[in-house]
Structure formats: C-alpha cells, structure tokens
Motif scaffolding. Structure first.
Motif, short mmCIF file in Angstrom:
data_model
loop_
_atom_site.label_atom_id
_atom_site.label_comp_id
_atom_site.label_asym_id
_atom_site.label_seq_id
_atom_site.Cartn_x
_atom_site.Cartn_y
_atom_site.Cartn_z
N VAL A 1 -19.04 -4.74 4.40
CA VAL A 1 -19.80 -5.94 4.73
C VAL A 1 -21.14 -5.57 5.37
O VAL A 1 -22.17 -6.16 5.05
CB VAL A 1 -18.97 -6.87 5.65
N LEU A 2 -21.13 -4.59 6.26
CA LEU A 2 -22.37 -4.15 6.90
C LEU A 2 -23.37 -3.63 5.87
O LEU A 2 -24.54 -4.04 5.86
CB LEU A 2 -22.06 -3.06 7.93
N ILE A 3 -22.93 -2.74 5.00
CA ILE A 3 -23.82 -2.16 3.98
C ILE A 3 -24.31 -3.23 3.02
O ILE A 3 -25.50 -3.28 2.68
CB ILE A 3 -23.10 -1.02 3.21
N ALA A 4 -23.40 -4.11 2.57
CA ALA A 4 -23.80 -5.18 1.65
C ALA A 4 -24.82 -6.11 2.30
O ALA A 4 -25.80 -6.51 1.66
CB ALA A 4 -22.57 -5.97 1.22
N THR A 5 -24.64 -6.43 3.57
CA THR A 5 -25.58 -7.29 4.28
C THR A 5 -26.95 -6.64 4.39
O THR A 5 -27.98 -7.28 4.18
CB THR A 5 -25.04 -7.64 5.68
N ILE A 6 -26.96 -5.36 4.69
CA ILE A 6 -28.24 -4.63 4.79
C ILE A 6 -28.96 -4.63 3.45
O ILE A 6 -30.15 -4.92 3.36
CB ILE A 6 -28.01 -3.20 5.31
N PHE A 7 -28.24 -4.31 2.36
CA PHE A 7 -28.87 -4.25 1.04
C PHE A 7 -29.37 -5.62 0.59
O PHE A 7 -30.47 -5.74 0.06
CB PHE A 7 -27.91 -3.67 -0.01
N VAL A 8 -28.60 -6.67 0.81
CA VAL A 8 -29.02 -8.01 0.41
C VAL A 8 -30.23 -8.45 1.22
O VAL A 8 -31.20 -9.00 0.67
CB VAL A 8 -27.85 -9.01 0.55
N THR A 9 -30.21 -8.18 2.50
CA THR A 9 -31.35 -8.54 3.35
C THR A 9 -32.61 -7.79 2.93
O THR A 9 -33.69 -8.38 2.81
CB THR A 9 -31.03 -8.26 4.83
N LEU A 10 -32.48 -6.49 2.70
CA LEU A 10 -33.63 -5.70 2.25
C LEU A 10 -34.15 -6.18 0.90
O LEU A 10 -35.36 -6.25 0.67
CB LEU A 10 -33.27 -4.22 2.19
N HIS A 11 -33.25 -6.55 0.00
CA HIS A 11 -33.66 -7.07 -1.31
C HIS A 11 -34.43 -8.37 -1.16
O HIS A 11 -35.47 -8.56 -1.80
CB HIS A 11 -32.42 -7.27 -2.20
#
Length: 172
Positions: A149-159
């Motif tokens: 969840v942490l990694i997915a949140t970071i990637f989605v936010t950066l995208h």
C-alpha cells in the motif's frame, strides 16, 4: 466497464473482510498485551478441549496460586502448554502443574522465565485453523500488505504529480 468495477469491488470486499478477521484474531490481542495459544492435546479437558484457541494475559508469578490455569513455553520456547498449578515452591523458583484430564504431574517444573500468563478465555475449535505458524504467516502478510500500500500510494501520487492531474475535487 461496469462488470470490471463490480468484480473489483467484490474482490476488494473479500480481501478487506479477510484482513479484518485476521486482524481481530491475531494482531489486536497482541497490541493489548495478550498472547494467542492453541490447546494441542486433551490434557486440559473438560476445561479446554483440544483445538481451543486461548487468549492469554501476562501474569506475574507472584500473583499465581494453586488451582490457577497457566500457559507456558516448553521445548525451549517452541511450543506452548496450558496446565493447572498444583504446587509452587516457596521461593517461587518452580511451579508444578498437571492437566485436568491427566493424573500424572508434569515431569519438570516451570521456571518463571517460561511463564506466559493465565488464559482469559478460549474459543473452541478455532485452534485447528490457527496455529503458531499461521499467526506468523498472517503477521508477515500484514507487513507485506502495508509495504504494498505504501509503495502503490507513492507511485500513484508521483504519477499524478508528474502528469499534473492531481486536483482537489469534491463530489457529492
């Protein structure tokens, strides 16, 4: 498109319910200082049947009395057992136990370092599904899930930041 969203919603609900159930059974009791133990044999019947999941609260050896049920480590911490106290040495260096369904005193006394605590309550038959390895597995799944969840949140936010589509919207 609606088919996929319904399917994703159902899958999400199944995962959420599974995580909540495992959270209630494994994680929350440990947060509040309880230990989960499974009755591995019939030595404590009729008090606790084989396969009963016990919720054990830490107890000081000073507060234990003859007749109390205790859960403790055996086999160098690899297994847990629950038995009834039949004798305590005066200096409280050893506690002697016996199973309710067993007429033979346990071979070795329990040292205070082996003591986990007193069973607060038990849930019959749940222990057949949950054992020490399963509890460890569920804890690992929670850590992996949190990391995901942490990694997915970071990637989605950066995208969203990169594409400029990060906007605050409120819909009713």
């Amino acid at each position: 498109m609606k088919f996929w969203s319904k399917q994703n919603m159902i899958l999400s609900m199944i995962v959420m319910i599974t995580m909540l159930v495992s959270l209630l059974i494994v994680v929350i009791p440990q947060v509040f200082g309880f230990t989960m133990a499974v009755v591995a044999n019939d030595y404590m019947e009729p008090t606790y049947a084989e396969g009963t999941l016990l919720v054990v609260k830490k107890a000081s050896e000073d507060l234990l009395i003859v007749g109390d049920e205790v859960t403790y480590y055996t086999d160098q911490g690899k297994q847990m057992q629950t038995r009834r106290i039949v004798a305590i040495e005066e200096d409280q260096s050893l506690i002697y136990t016996i199973g309710d369904n067993n007429q033979i005193l346990e071979q070795n006394g329990i040292h205070p370092s082996q003591l986990i605590g007193r069973p607060i309550f038990g849930v019959p038959y749940i222990g057949y599904m949950i054992n020490h390895k399963m509890i460890l597995f569920i804890k690992c799944l929670y850590v992996l899930f949190a990391f995901y969840v942490l990694i997915a949140t970071i990637f989605v936010t950066l995208h969203h930041i990169k594409t400029g589509s990060l906007k605050m919207t409120i819909s009713y």
